[in-house]
Design a protein around this motif. Structure first.
Motif, PDB file in Angstrom:
ATOM      1  N   ARG A   6      26.216  17.722  40.573  1.00 48.85           N
ATOM      2  CA  ARG A   6      27.314  16.570  39.621  1.00 48.85           C
ATOM      3  C   ARG A   6      26.213  15.610  38.788  1.00 48.85           C
ATOM      4  O   ARG A   6      26.079  15.050  38.136  1.00 48.85           O
ATOM      5  N   PHE A   7      25.082  15.345  40.120  1.00 50.05           N
ATOM      6  CA  PHE A   7      23.351  14.568  39.513  1.00 50.05           C
ATOM      7  C   PHE A   7      23.040  15.232  38.414  1.00 50.05           C
ATOM      8  O   PHE A   7      22.573  14.681  37.399  1.00 50.05           O
ATOM      9  N   LYS A   8      23.297  16.420  38.843  1.00 40.61           N
ATOM     10  CA  LYS A   8      21.858  16.992  37.852  1.00 40.61           C
ATOM     11  C   LYS A   8      22.759  16.927  36.283  1.00 40.61           C
ATOM     12  O   LYS A   8      21.997  16.769  35.200  1.00 40.61           O
ATOM     13  N   ASP A   9      24.275  17.562  36.546  1.00 38.44           N
ATOM     14  CA  ASP A   9      24.821  17.540  34.852  1.00 38.44           C
ATOM     15  C   ASP A   9      24.745  16.459  34.175  1.00 38.44           C
ATOM     16  O   ASP A   9      24.521  16.412  33.312  1.00 38.44           O
ATOM     17  N   ILE A  10      24.426  15.133  35.066  1.00 40.47           N
ATOM     18  CA  ILE A  10      24.608  13.997  34.851  1.00 40.47           C
ATOM     19  C   ILE A  10      23.573  13.137  33.635  1.00 40.47           C
ATOM     20  O   ILE A  10      23.294  13.268  33.109  1.00 40.47           O
ATOM     21  N   ILE A  11      22.717  13.810  34.893  1.00 38.02           N
ATOM     22  CA  ILE A  11      20.807  13.384  34.420  1.00 38.02           C
ATOM     23  C   ILE A  11      20.638  14.536  33.262  1.00 38.02           C
ATOM     24  O   ILE A  11      19.776  14.117  32.043  1.00 38.02           O
ATOM     25  N   SER A  12      21.232  15.219  32.700  1.00 39.07           N
ATOM     26  CA  SER A  12      21.155  16.535  32.097  1.00 39.07           C
ATOM     27  C   SER A  12      21.735  16.203  30.345  1.00 39.07           C
ATOM     28  O   SER A  12      21.362  16.676  29.887  1.00 39.07           O
ATOM     29  N   ALA A  13      22.580  15.514  30.632  1.00 41.85           N
ATOM     30  CA  ALA A  13      23.327  15.304  29.558  1.00 41.85           C
ATOM     31  C   ALA A  13      23.175  14.365  28.785  1.00 41.85           C
ATOM     32  O   ALA A  13      22.249  14.182  28.401  1.00 41.85           O
ATOM     33  N   LYS A  21      30.821  14.355  19.557  1.00 42.84           N
ATOM     34  CA  LYS A  21      31.560  16.249  19.727  1.00 42.84           C
ATOM     35  C   LYS A  21      33.258  15.977  19.729  1.00 42.84           C
ATOM     36  O   LYS A  21      33.304  16.100  19.625  1.00 42.84           O
ATOM     37  N   ALA A  22      33.300  14.451  20.450  1.00 41.02           N
ATOM     38  CA  ALA A  22      34.234  13.752  21.502  1.00 41.02           C
ATOM     39  C   ALA A  22      35.638  13.782  20.327  1.00 41.02           C
ATOM     40  O   ALA A  22      35.034  12.854  18.766  1.00 41.02           O
ATOM     41  N   GLU A  23      36.694  13.322  20.537  1.00 40.54           N
ATOM     42  CA  GLU A  23      37.666  13.195  19.600  1.00 40.54           C
ATOM     43  C   GLU A  23      38.006  11.802  19.969  1.00 40.54           C
ATOM     44  O   GLU A  23      38.269  10.394  18.785  1.00 40.54           O
ATOM     45  N   ASP A  24      38.200  11.677  20.910  1.00 42.83           N
ATOM     46  CA  ASP A  24      38.100   9.698  21.400  1.00 42.83           C
ATOM     47  C   ASP A  24      36.476   9.141  22.028  1.00 42.83           C
ATOM     48  O   ASP A  24      36.825   9.449  23.333  1.00 42.83           O
ATOM     49  N   PRO A  25      35.589   9.088  21.924  1.00 44.30           N
ATOM     50  CA  PRO A  25      34.238   8.635  22.105  1.00 44.30           C
ATOM     51  C   PRO A  25      34.171   7.582  22.870  1.00 44.30           C
ATOM     52  O   PRO A  25      33.667   7.668  24.072  1.00 44.30           O
ATOM     53  N   GLU A  26      35.258   6.762  22.813  1.00 44.86           N
ATOM     54  CA  GLU A  26      35.696   5.989  23.818  1.00 44.86           C
ATOM     55  C   GLU A  26      35.882   5.726  24.895  1.00 44.86           C
ATOM     56  O   GLU A  26      35.788   6.032  25.548  1.00 44.86           O
ATOM     57  N   LYS A  27      37.381   7.100  24.853  1.00 39.58           N
ATOM     58  CA  LYS A  27      37.683   7.367  26.134  1.00 39.58           C
ATOM     59  C   LYS A  27      36.227   8.660  26.754  1.00 39.58           C
ATOM     60  O   LYS A  27      36.566   8.023  28.819  1.00 39.58           O
ATOM     61  N   MET A  28      35.801   9.180  26.132  1.00 39.47           N
ATOM     62  CA  MET A  28      34.841  10.355  27.061  1.00 39.47           C
ATOM     63  C   MET A  28      33.725   9.329  27.636  1.00 39.47           C
ATOM     64  O   MET A  28      33.461   9.227  28.924  1.00 39.47           O
ATOM     65  N   ILE A  29      33.464   8.473  27.055  1.00 43.44           N
ATOM     66  CA  ILE A  29      32.053   7.628  27.449  1.00 43.44           C
ATOM     67  C   ILE A  29      32.944   6.418  28.398  1.00 43.44           C
ATOM     68  O   ILE A  29      32.045   6.295  29.670  1.00 43.44           O
ATOM     69  N   ARG A  30      33.879   5.854  29.134  1.00 44.39           N
ATOM     70  CA  ARG A  30      34.607   5.075  29.766  1.00 44.39           C
ATOM     71  C   ARG A  30      34.663   6.536  31.295  1.00 44.39           C
ATOM     72  O   ARG A  30      34.028   5.918  32.109  1.00 44.39           O
ATOM     73  N   LEU A  31      35.053   7.439  30.868  1.00 42.72           N
ATOM     74  CA  LEU A  31      34.978   8.489  32.094  1.00 42.72           C
ATOM     75  C   LEU A  31      33.769   9.022  32.373  1.00 42.72           C
ATOM     76  O   LEU A  31      34.045   9.133  33.526  1.00 42.72           O
ATOM     77  N   MET A  32      32.921   9.113  31.963  1.00 42.45           N
ATOM     78  CA  MET A  32      31.328   8.972  32.127  1.00 42.45           C
ATOM     79  C   MET A  32      31.244   7.896  32.924  1.00 42.45           C
ATOM     80  O   MET A  32      30.195   8.234  33.651  1.00 42.45           O
ATOM     81  N   VAL A  33      31.374   6.934  32.292  1.00 41.61           N
ATOM     82  CA  VAL A  33      30.539   5.538  33.439  1.00 41.61           C
ATOM     83  C   VAL A  33      31.181   5.921  34.722  1.00 41.61           C
ATOM     84  O   VAL A  33      30.662   5.211  35.141  1.00 41.61           O
ATOM     85  N   GLU A  35      32.364   8.405  36.514  1.00 40.88           N
ATOM     86  CA  GLU A  35      31.956   9.585  37.136  1.00 40.88           C
ATOM     87  C   GLU A  35      30.032   8.951  37.867  1.00 40.88           C
ATOM     88  O   GLU A  35      29.771   9.296  38.630  1.00 40.88           O
ATOM     89  N   MET A  36      29.587   8.487  36.974  1.00 39.57           N
ATOM     90  CA  MET A  36      28.662   7.596  36.846  1.00 39.57           C
ATOM     91  C   MET A  36      28.355   6.699  38.193  1.00 39.57           C
ATOM     92  O   MET A  36      27.244   6.338  39.665  1.00 39.57           O
ATOM     93  N   GLU A  37      28.963   6.434  37.911  1.00 35.20           N
ATOM     94  CA  GLU A  37      29.318   4.721  39.172  1.00 35.20           C
ATOM     95  C   GLU A  37      30.122   6.127  40.325  1.00 35.20           C
ATOM     96  O   GLU A  37      28.928   5.205  41.554  1.00 35.20           O
ATOM     97  N   GLU A  38      30.332   7.029  40.362  1.00 39.31           N
ATOM     98  CA  GLU A  38      30.879   7.105  41.721  1.00 39.31           C
ATOM     99  C   GLU A  38      29.807   8.354  42.042  1.00 39.31           C
ATOM    100  O   GLU A  38      30.188   8.098  43.374  1.00 39.31           O
TER     101      GLU A  38
END
Length: 225
Positions: A6-13, A21-33, A35-38
């Motif tokens: 997961r760490f490698k996927d996050i760092i390389s993203a 490309k996201a339909e809902d960028p705000e929702k996606m960045i919230r989920l990404m944050v 995931e990073m915090e966890e």
């Protein structure tokens, strides 16, 4: 998916590309944050475990090093007492401990590498997380401004189409009509006033002429001297 995968996927993203490309960028960045915090919590826990393991190896290494010195002293003591048999056993124990120390040295090196890598991973993820949080803050601000503009447009449209606005238009047109009528009435009144003045002047002139004629007649009747 493991923590390091997961760490490698996050760092390389590529956050910008994913958000575009996201339909809902705000929702996606919230989920990404999230995931990073966890993942960051798990990385810190893993780093703490590696540091604890490294400390344990270091303690064992120090203890064995002390024992090696002890067995060497015992071997010397046995030789001085003419007990070569005990000296041989003491040296054999010292050698066994020395091999164990070599193994622990390797483990300590590996533990140091794990701790160092974990600390680097944590620093990299914290930087990525900070960037993601900044993008999240900007998206939230943009969303707020867009919602504010939308509310303003809706209020303007509602006002333009409301009965109150229509009544205001009718009232304004009525005032304009009344003002126009008053202006026309004022002009007509002015013309009537001028006409009346002219007739009054004519009437005054006629009175004067009648009085003048009367005087002339009276003078004609008087006897001449």
């Amino acid at each position: 998916m493991g923590i390091f995968s997961r760490f490698k996927d996050i760092i390389s993203a590529n956050l910008n590309s994913m958000l575009d490309k996201a339909e809902d960028p705000e929702k996606m960045i919230r989920l990404m944050v999230r995931e990073m915090e966890e993942t960051l919590v798990e990385l810190k826990a893993s780093c703490a475990s590696a540091m604890a393991a490294r400390a344990s190896v270091a303690r064992d290494l120090d203890a064995l090093s002390a024992k090696v010195g002890t067995w060497e002293e015992r071997a010397r003591l046995a030789v001085s007492k003419g007990r070569d048999d005990l000296a041989r056993e003491a040296l054999a124990e010292k050698k066994r401990l020395a091999r164990r120390i070599e193994s622990l040295d390797e483990e300590l090196g590996q533990a140091d590498a794990l701790v160092g890598q974990a600390q680097e991973d944590i620093a990299a993820l914290e930087a990525k997380l900070a960037s993601a949080r900044e993008k999240q803050r900007m998206l939230v601000q943009r969303h707020g401004r867009a919602e504010h503009r939308t509310r303003c447009r809706r209020r303007i449209q509602a006002a333009e189409s409301s009965d109150a606005f229509l009544r205001f238009d009718r009232f304004e047109r009525e005032i304009e009509r009344m003002e126009a009528e008053a202006e026309v009435e004022g002009l007509s009144r002015g013309k009537r006033s001028d006409l009346e003045d002219e007739f009054r002047q004519l009437e005054r002139d006629e009175d004067v002429e009648r009085e003048l004629s009367s005087i002339k007649r009276d003078l004609e009747r008087e006897p001449r001297a």
